[in-house]
Structure formats: C-alpha cells, structure tokens
Design an enzyme around this catalytic site. Sequence first.
Site, PDB file in Angstrom:
ATOM      1  N   GLU A   1       0.877  -1.161   0.000  1.00 27.11           N
ATOM      2  CA  GLU A   1       0.000   0.000   0.000  1.00 27.11           C
ATOM      3  C   GLU A   1       0.922   1.220   0.000  1.00 27.11           C
ATOM      4  O   GLU A   1       1.800   1.318   0.851  1.00 27.11           O
ATOM      5  CB  GLU A   1      -0.869  -0.021   1.267  1.00 27.11           C
ATOM      6  CG  GLU A   1      -1.845   1.122   1.281  1.00 27.11           C
ATOM      7  CD  GLU A   1      -2.737   1.144   2.524  1.00 27.11           C
ATOM      8  OE1 GLU A   1      -2.673   0.215   3.344  1.00 27.11           O
ATOM      9  OE2 GLU A   1      -3.480   2.131   2.653  1.00 27.11           O
TER      10      GLU A   1
ATOM     11  N   ARG B   1       4.720 -13.392   9.221  1.00 27.94           N
ATOM     12  CA  ARG B   1       5.433 -12.121   9.073  1.00 27.94           C
ATOM     13  C   ARG B   1       6.829 -12.255   9.626  1.00 27.94           C
ATOM     14  O   ARG B   1       7.074 -13.055  10.531  1.00 27.94           O
ATOM     15  CB  ARG B   1       4.752 -11.033   9.908  1.00 27.94           C
ATOM     16  CG  ARG B   1       3.516 -10.471   9.350  1.00 27.94           C
ATOM     17  CD  ARG B   1       2.939  -9.468  10.329  1.00 27.94           C
ATOM     18  NE  ARG B   1       3.328  -8.114   9.996  1.00 27.94           N
ATOM     19  CZ  ARG B   1       2.680  -7.370   9.110  1.00 27.94           C
ATOM     20  NH1 ARG B   1       1.630  -7.838   8.463  1.00 27.94           N
ATOM     21  NH2 ARG B   1       3.077  -6.152   8.857  1.00 27.94           N
TER      22      ARG B   1
ATOM     23  N   LYS C   1       4.473   0.399   9.651  1.00 31.33           N
ATOM     24  CA  LYS C   1       4.597   1.698   8.994  1.00 31.33           C
ATOM     25  C   LYS C   1       4.037   2.829   9.837  1.00 31.33           C
ATOM     26  O   LYS C   1       4.537   3.939   9.812  1.00 31.33           O
ATOM     27  CB  LYS C   1       3.848   1.667   7.655  1.00 31.33           C
ATOM     28  CG  LYS C   1       4.722   1.228   6.491  1.00 31.33           C
ATOM     29  CD  LYS C   1       3.946   1.279   5.196  1.00 31.33           C
ATOM     30  CE  LYS C   1       3.279  -0.035   4.941  1.00 31.33           C
ATOM     31  NZ  LYS C   1       2.417  -0.092   3.791  1.00 31.33           N
TER      32      LYS C   1
END
Length: 541
Positions: A31, A256, A266
């Site tokens: 994103e 992850r 982020k």
Amino acid sequence: MAEASNFIEQIVVEDLSNGKVGAVQTRFPPEPNGYLHIGHAKSMFVNFGTAEKFGGKCNLFFDDTNPSKEKTEFVDAIRADIRWLGYSWEREVYASDFFDRIYEYAERLVKEGKAFVCDLSADEIRATRGTLTEPGVESPYRKRSAEENLQLFREMKAGKFADGEKCLRAKIDMSSPNVNLRDPVIYRILRATHHRTGDKWCVYPMYDFAHPICDYLQGVTHSLCTLEFEDHRPLYDWVGVSLGFTPKPRQIEFARLNLTNLVMSKRYLKKLVEDGAVHGWDDPRMPTLAGLRNRGIPAAAIRDFCERAGVAKANSECEISYFEAVVRDYLNAHAPRAMAVVDPLKLTISNYEGTEEVAFDINQTDPDAGTRKIAFGKTLYIERSDFSLDPPPKYFRGKIGGYMRLKNAYIVRCDEAVVNENGEVTEVKCTYFPESRSGDDHSGIKAKGVVHWVNADTAVDTEIRQYEHLLRDADYAGQDFTERLNLESEHIIYGKAEPLLATAGDGTAFQLMRTGYYKKCCENGKLVLSEIVSLKDNFNK
Ligand code: ATP
Ligand code: MG
C-alpha cells in the site's frame, strides 16, 4: 521443475504438476502509504522469489484503495527500493486501475441479491457485528429489494449522500463463526482526492473486496500474504465464488518477519519520522529499506537473510543479532580492510626516524584480493582506549612499561605519558624494536596486545558515527513502544582515518580493523565513517 523448499513452494509444485495452473503468477502488494521495510523484503522474497524459481511472473501491485493515506512520493520510493533489492516486476498495476471493473462487480452482486445498501453508521455496524461467541444482528436494511439497492448504490456513486451516510455490504451470514463473513462492508462513501483518480470517485471499495478482484483480473494464481489475512480467506473465497472466477486465485498465508529491537509497522515508523525521533525515513537506524541502504547494508545480505530465515506458517520473532550475523558474514567476505582510530591519541616513537611502508592484506578471507602498503612513521595515532594509565589486570595494550604490537608493523614499549592540566593523556612516548617487524620478527620480545594505528603525517580527520538499536532490549519487551524507544541511539565521535578512506568511492563498505564495518561517505567536504554493523558476533548460532 525446481525442488520445493517451503510449504508455499510445495503447493506451487503440486499445482503445476497436476496442471491446475499453467504458469505461476504472483504479485507483491504494497500500500503506498509509507516506505518499505525489511518485513516487506521478506514478502518480496516470497512473491518475486517463488515466481522466479518456477519460471513464473510477479507483478508490482499497488493497493491504493485508501486515498486519504496514499501518496505518489511513496509509489516512487517503493519502486526504487524494489529495484535496489534486485527484483524486477512483470507489470505495474494499481487497484485504482480496476476501480471501474470493481464497481461493475459490485453492481453485479447487488443485482443478484448478494449485496445491499445499508444506512447504519460505522458505529452501529460495529455494535451489531456480535462477538466471537455471539452472532451478529441482521441490519434492518438487509431486506431491501435488488432494484432499490441498485438505485441507492448508483446514487451513492453519483454523490447523492454524505460520507458515511450509507455503505454497501455483502449479504453473507450474520451468524457465521467467522466475523469477517457477517455482512462485511465492501464499499464506502469517502470524499478524498485519490493520488491517481483525483476526484472521479466518491465511493471506494474495501480492501477485502478489491483484493480478490484485482488478483483475478491480473491472472494471479497464488496470492501470497501474511497470516493476519488467514481469517479473511473465507471472504476472499466468497468473492471469487460469488463472482464466478475461474480459475480462482488461491490465497496462501505465511508468517510475518518480526525482528527484536526494531519497530516494523509503517504507522510507528511514520510517527518516528514525524516526531523527529530520527532524521527521516532513510535514517540508518530505521528498518526501512531506504534506511538499511543508507546504513550501508548490501541488498545481497538482506536477500540472503530472508532466505536463511525461511518461510513459516507460525509467527515468531527473529533476533536482530541473527540479521547482523548474516550482514557481518557478507561483509567479512566482501569488504576491504582499512584503519581508522576512534578518539585518537598521539603516539610518538622516540627512536624512529624516517618512514617506510608496511603491507596489509586487503581482505585476508579472499586470497585474490591481494595486499596494499600503508606508510608507517614516527608519529602515529592510536585509539585512546588502547592506552591506560591505570590498567586493569590482563590489560595487554598500551601501559607504561608494557609492550604492544602496532598492527603489521613493530613492537613498541610505552615509556612515558604526557598528561595535561585536566589529567588527560595527550601523548604517549614509546621506543620501538627494529628486529620486531611483522613477518620478520627476531626480537624475542613477547607482546600479547595488538593495536591498530594511523600515520599522523597522512591521516585525515573524520567523523565516526555509531549506532544502537532504536528499541531497547528484550528486557523491555512488554513495555509500550514509546518507553522502549532509545532516543540516544546515535553517537558522533571524532576520529582519524588513513588517507585511502578519503579517496575511496562514496558508499564503499570497509572493515575498519578492530572497530567494525563502516560505510564511507563524504558530507559537505568532510569524511564520515558510519557504522554498518559491529565486528563482534554476539549471536549464538
Ligand atoms: P505495516 O503494518 O508495516 O504497515 P502492511 O502489511 O500494512 O505493513 P503493506 O504495504 O500492506 O504493509 O504490505 C505489502 C505486503 O507486505 C503485504 O502482503 C504484507 O503482508 C507484507 N508484509 C508487510 N509486513 C511484513 C512483514 N513484517 N513480514 C512479511 N511480510 C510483510
Ligand atoms: Mg497494510
């Protein structure tokens, strides 16, 4: 066919062998709301790596369904970071490329009675969703006719309603044990200027609806994502089945990458930048790819780390020292050796006159690297910490009356220390032994300590930057992120470097002998040596 080395590759091998898919197509789906970090390197390793290994293709897919947070600046940075890491994508695709198609698919669900326009507010929807143990409550708007829903949905798109006044929900099952299937919102009204479509739209699809459609329209065969999407897979599949996708992309989740002593999300990284806790997204302490690159960590070492860390089905935390050990291994094999001293102390050899050259291996682990010569002389600098007026037991470096070897040169005896009015040593005076030259030592003198040095006649002033981790140790693990933050993690120290470091190319990584791996750069005409990784391996393999 290549051999599978993890569970995702096993699925791929099966699907290829039984003809379920002809060729592998994956996508890396960032994103564009921030910079990529080392966790994304793992995702790239999985997405690009799997496609590459099995002769398939991987797209760069920008998931830009959230217009208020996305920026073109981030798109450009993401592209540069992927290239730097050494991957190349087949097509560059944006969710927003498909906004028209996604809208058409939504209308289709509406016409088929599989979606309805709901007037409940976001809070009301949340309140009626139920819990893990209790079913949700059906919306009073769930029974609207397909015709009414279609008209309302078109009016939503035309801008007739305020933000949040209505939304489109999939009509699935309010009592499903999976909360994601309880009539999830698939379109919302939002007046925000999109970085690519501008003000064309005031309705935007939700991620869970857009993603399976975008995967399908790109021809994705294996949609590889992280474990937090596991609970969303039934919805992913519901969209695919409801819209009749054939062949339907298959979502597979993997763990992850989490690293101790680093913040990876982020959202937090952005906060560090905005609060000025770091110099920017590319601060050398940041786990962003821009930060790691600026730190001097080679892309090949990051890829190697991702490969060694492996692809797992269960989440875990990886020690930062393991990452550092991989970087150190790489630099040990590739970085030329050089000398620089941190916090220099003058050393004068009373009985030495003139100058001569002494030889050093450029990289002793690489026999082809050869040797080079460094000028030795009467006045040198050593590190202040390599001399002590009050040495502890077993201190084998500089002390009055003690012997030490100047690396690759001679043994000296420290005779006298010059001390200023503050009690600080400003100079050490020594005697050297001509028969003790390295490689041809017949002095018979024993010197246990070896210290590195630079020649005062040719040395260059340098700034030396050393770093600690941004997050304090695991002892602090339970604490809030702001409590763990180590604001004093950058140290700037004055030093002296051999002249080679001033003339080497910017960005070159060196092993500064006895000190660590450092990146050379030049800032405003000044030599800067900044720490990539320390020399000591404290990871317990
Ligand atoms: P963050 O929480 O840091 O914002 P994100 O998941 O929101 O991360 P995206 O830009 O959506 O970031 O991520 C793109 C892809 O990278 C996704 O498929 C995501 O699952 C994957 N990814 C993100 N962080 C990690 C990580 N730590 N390890 C492995 N993959 C990751
Ligand atoms: Mg995300």
